[in-house]
Every structure is written in structure tokens, then in C-alpha cells.
Scaffold this motif. Structure first.
Motif, PDB file in Angstrom:
ATOM      1  N   GLN A   6      43.011  12.469 -70.195  1.00  7.99           N
ATOM      2  CA  GLN A   6      42.351  13.619 -70.815  1.00  7.99           C
ATOM      3  C   GLN A   6      41.829  14.613 -69.784  1.00  7.99           C
ATOM      4  O   GLN A   6      41.553  15.766 -70.124  1.00  7.99           O
ATOM      5  CB  GLN A   6      41.195  13.130 -71.680  1.00  7.99           C
ATOM      6  CG  GLN A   6      40.138  12.351 -70.892  1.00  7.99           C
ATOM      7  CD  GLN A   6      38.974  11.911 -71.738  1.00  7.99           C
ATOM      8  OE1 GLN A   6      38.500  12.665 -72.559  1.00  7.99           O
ATOM      9  NE2 GLN A   6      38.527  10.679 -71.548  1.00  7.99           N
ATOM     10  N   LEU A  64      34.238  18.757 -76.232  1.00  8.03           N
ATOM     11  CA  LEU A  64      33.943  17.553 -77.009  1.00  8.03           C
ATOM     12  C   LEU A  64      34.777  17.461 -78.280  1.00  8.03           C
ATOM     13  O   LEU A  64      34.761  16.423 -78.944  1.00  8.03           O
ATOM     14  CB  LEU A  64      32.451  17.520 -77.367  1.00  8.03           C
ATOM     15  CG  LEU A  64      31.496  17.381 -76.183  1.00  8.03           C
ATOM     16  CD1 LEU A  64      30.055  17.520 -76.639  1.00  8.03           C
ATOM     17  CD2 LEU A  64      31.694  16.034 -75.493  1.00  8.03           C
ATOM     18  N   THR A 121      38.696  20.054 -71.212  1.00  9.45           N
ATOM     19  CA  THR A 121      37.434  20.564 -70.679  1.00  9.45           C
ATOM     20  C   THR A 121      37.643  20.995 -69.237  1.00  9.45           C
ATOM     21  O   THR A 121      37.741  20.149 -68.346  1.00  9.45           O
ATOM     22  CB  THR A 121      36.330  19.491 -70.747  1.00  9.45           C
ATOM     23  OG1 THR A 121      36.320  18.905 -72.033  1.00  9.45           O
ATOM     24  CG2 THR A 121      34.979  20.095 -70.441  1.00  9.45           C
ATOM     25  N   THR A 143      35.419  19.582 -66.272  1.00 11.11           N
ATOM     26  CA  THR A 143      35.555  18.237 -65.707  1.00 11.11           C
ATOM     27  C   THR A 143      36.374  18.247 -64.426  1.00 11.11           C
ATOM     28  O   THR A 143      36.537  17.197 -63.800  1.00 11.11           O
ATOM     29  CB  THR A 143      36.225  17.288 -66.719  1.00 11.11           C
ATOM     30  OG1 THR A 143      37.489  17.834 -67.115  1.00 11.11           O
ATOM     31  CG2 THR A 143      35.353  17.083 -67.944  1.00 11.11           C
ATOM     32  N   HIS A 183      32.667  11.863 -71.385  1.00 12.00           N
ATOM     33  CA  HIS A 183      33.973  11.808 -72.045  1.00 12.00           C
ATOM     34  C   HIS A 183      34.566  10.398 -71.979  1.00 12.00           C
ATOM     35  O   HIS A 183      35.144   9.907 -72.958  1.00 12.00           O
ATOM     36  CB  HIS A 183      34.930  12.800 -71.387  1.00 12.00           C
ATOM     37  CG  HIS A 183      34.684  14.217 -71.807  1.00 12.00           C
ATOM     38  ND1 HIS A 183      33.521  14.891 -71.515  1.00 12.00           N
ATOM     39  CD2 HIS A 183      35.459  15.094 -72.492  1.00 12.00           C
ATOM     40  CE1 HIS A 183      33.597  16.122 -71.994  1.00 12.00           C
ATOM     41  NE2 HIS A 183      34.753  16.274 -72.601  1.00 12.00           N
ATOM     42  N   GLN A 216      35.375   7.888 -75.217  1.00 12.36           N
ATOM     43  CA  GLN A 216      36.706   7.341 -75.455  1.00 12.36           C
ATOM     44  C   GLN A 216      36.693   5.820 -75.452  1.00 12.36           C
ATOM     45  O   GLN A 216      37.389   5.183 -76.247  1.00 12.36           O
ATOM     46  CB  GLN A 216      37.681   7.861 -74.396  1.00 12.36           C
ATOM     47  CG  GLN A 216      39.125   7.474 -74.682  1.00 12.36           C
ATOM     48  CD  GLN A 216      40.102   8.214 -73.800  1.00 12.36           C
ATOM     49  OE1 GLN A 216      39.688   9.009 -72.963  1.00 12.36           O
ATOM     50  NE2 GLN A 216      41.389   7.965 -73.987  1.00 12.36           N
ATOM     51  N   THR A 269      27.815  10.999 -79.410  1.00 17.16           N
ATOM     52  CA  THR A 269      28.383  12.345 -79.485  1.00 17.16           C
ATOM     53  C   THR A 269      27.277  13.393 -79.567  1.00 17.16           C
ATOM     54  O   THR A 269      27.345  14.449 -78.916  1.00 17.16           O
ATOM     55  CB  THR A 269      29.314  12.456 -80.698  1.00 17.16           C
ATOM     56  OG1 THR A 269      30.325  11.445 -80.617  1.00 17.16           O
ATOM     57  CG2 THR A 269      29.976  13.827 -80.742  1.00 17.16           C
ATOM     58  N   GLU A 309      25.891  13.720 -76.157  1.00 15.08           N
ATOM     59  CA  GLU A 309      26.778  14.458 -75.257  1.00 15.08           C
ATOM     60  C   GLU A 309      26.743  15.959 -75.533  1.00 15.08           C
ATOM     61  O   GLU A 309      26.928  16.765 -74.618  1.00 15.08           O
ATOM     62  CB  GLU A 309      28.205  13.930 -75.382  1.00 15.08           C
ATOM     63  CG  GLU A 309      28.419  12.601 -74.694  1.00 15.08           C
ATOM     64  CD  GLU A 309      28.061  12.643 -73.221  1.00 15.08           C
ATOM     65  OE1 GLU A 309      28.449  13.618 -72.542  1.00 15.08           O
ATOM     66  OE2 GLU A 309      27.366  11.739 -72.755  1.00 15.08           O
TER      67      GLU A 309
END
Length: 227
Positions: A8, A88, A94, A97, A169, A173, A201, A204
Motif C-alpha cells: 500500500q 485512510l 497516501t 507516507t 496504516h 491493515q 480508525t 487514526e
């Protein structure tokens, strides 16, 4: 399975063309465009109120010379907050990151604050490298330590933002994968895991907003030392 967790964070490509530029550009479409009418809608009023409050809090400790950075810092905070929260969503990428992108934002802005300090008040800027009242024997050591800490600042800005978002993240996951695996085996445990995933979530989302604010706040503090 272990490698798929980090897929990801790979920059998306289409026909060999990196799409990170598209991912950086599209979030600006979500913002309401300024209107020439006397009365705006509620979304525009909410956006204006948020920007005004944030700008007032951000520029409160700065003198008049630092107020020139208001547009830059406010735009950067909104931009980072949008990228962090949109990342998210499922099946999204993203950009924040990526350590290279965060360092690309942190290093030039930090360097600009240092250059401004060296141009406007060089004695005061260099005075941060040696605290007042330092013993003579410790002067060379402290100068080296303060110089290293000065050059570590942009690295800390970029790594802090990257590490917090990457860890969040990965944790989301991992817990989501555990909930799917446990659903046919232990439904009760899977429901508890899904509840934990929902709470994580929400956390985050708060972290995504806070990290954008911390990034800009630290830049404003570096600016405060040099203006």
C-alpha cells in the motif's frame, strides 16, 4: 503475506508513469471555490472560520516579520491534513507516507527559516549554538552538539510524519486482516476485533490531523527563533 502489507506504500503507476503527482493535485478539487456573493454557504463559512482560527493561533507567538508566512503555513497545514485523511479511505494512496516527499517539504522550509535568521539577525541566530553561561571547557562540545541538533530538525520533521502515518496504516491493515480471518472461526472475537478496528480508525483520523498540525507548528517555532 508479509510483503503485501507494504504494497500500500508503493507509489501507484499507470503504464509506467508515476501517479503521485495526480494524487497530490486532486485533493485541491475538494475545497470550495471562493465566491463573490455577500452570503456564502455553510461549508465556505466553516472553512473560513477554521482558517482564521488556525492562523490566529499559529501567528500568535510570531512578530510582524513572521506574519508573511501565514498563507504558506496555513496552506501547507490544510494540504497535509487533506492528504493524511484521504489516505485512510480504502483503495487510496497516501503520499505523506513517502519519506522522500516529506523531506522535500521539510528541508526547504527549514532551510528558509535558517537563511532568514542568518540574513536578518546573524548574531542572534548563531547565539543559539552556544547557550549563555557555558563553561569554557564545554564550549567546543556544545557547539558541535547544537549544530548537529540544528541539522537534525528537518530529518525529525519528515521522519515523524512518515513514521506515524505508516504505523497507523500498518496497524489498521493488520487488525482488518485478523478480523477477516477470525470471522469464520470465532465470530465473537471477530466482532470485537472489528470494534477495535473502528476505534483505531477514529484514532487514526485524529492522528492524521494532529500530525499535519504538529508539522506546521514546529516550522512556525523554527521561524520564531529566526525572525
Amino acid at each position: 503475506m508479509t510483503l503485501s502489507f507494504f504494497d500500500q506504500f508503493a507509489s501507484p503507476t499507470l503504464l509506467g508513469i508515476p501517479l503521485i503527482a495526480l494524487a497530490l493535485t486532486l485533493p485541491w478539487i475538494l475545497y470550495p471555490a471562493p465566491s463573490t456573493r455577500w452570503l456564502n454557504n455553510r461549508l465556505s463559512n466553516l472553512q473560513s472560520w477554521f482558517i482564521n482560527r488556525f492562523t490566529q493561533q499559529l501567528l500568535l507567538p510570531l512578530n510582524t516579520g513572521g506574519h508573511k508566512w501565514a498563507v504558506l503555513l496555513t496552506s501547507l497545514m490544510i494540504f497535509l491534513m487533506t492528504l493524511n485523511t484521504l489516505g485512510l479511505l480504502p483503495y487510496t494512496f497516501t503520499p505523506t507516507t513517502q519519506l522522500s516527499m516529506n523531506m522535500g517539504l521539510a528541508v526547504p522550509l527549514w532551510l528558509a527559516t535558517v537563511i532568514i535568521g542568518m540574513r536578518t539577525q546573524p548574531t542572534h541566530a548563531l547565539g543559539h549554538l552556544l547557550p549563555e553561561g557555558t563553561p569554557t571547557l564545554l564550549i567546543p562540545v556544545l557547539i558541535v552538539i547544537e549544530t548537529i541538533s540544528l541539522f537534525i530538525r528537518p530529518l525529525a520533521l519528515g521522519v515523524r510524519l512518515t513514521a506515524n502515518l505508516t504505523a497507523g496504516h500498518l496497524l489498521i491493515q493488520l487488525i482488518a486482516t485478523a478480523a477477516f480471518v477470525l470471522l469464520p472461526l470465532m465470530p465473537t472475537v471477530a466482532i470485537l476485533t472489528a470494534t477495535l478496528l473502528f476505534l483505531l480508525t477514529l484514532l487514526e483520523i485524529a492522528v492524521a490531523m494532529i500530525q499535519a498540525y504538529v508539522f506546521v507548528l514546529l516550522l512556525s517555532l523554527y521561524l520564531q527563533e529566526n525572525v
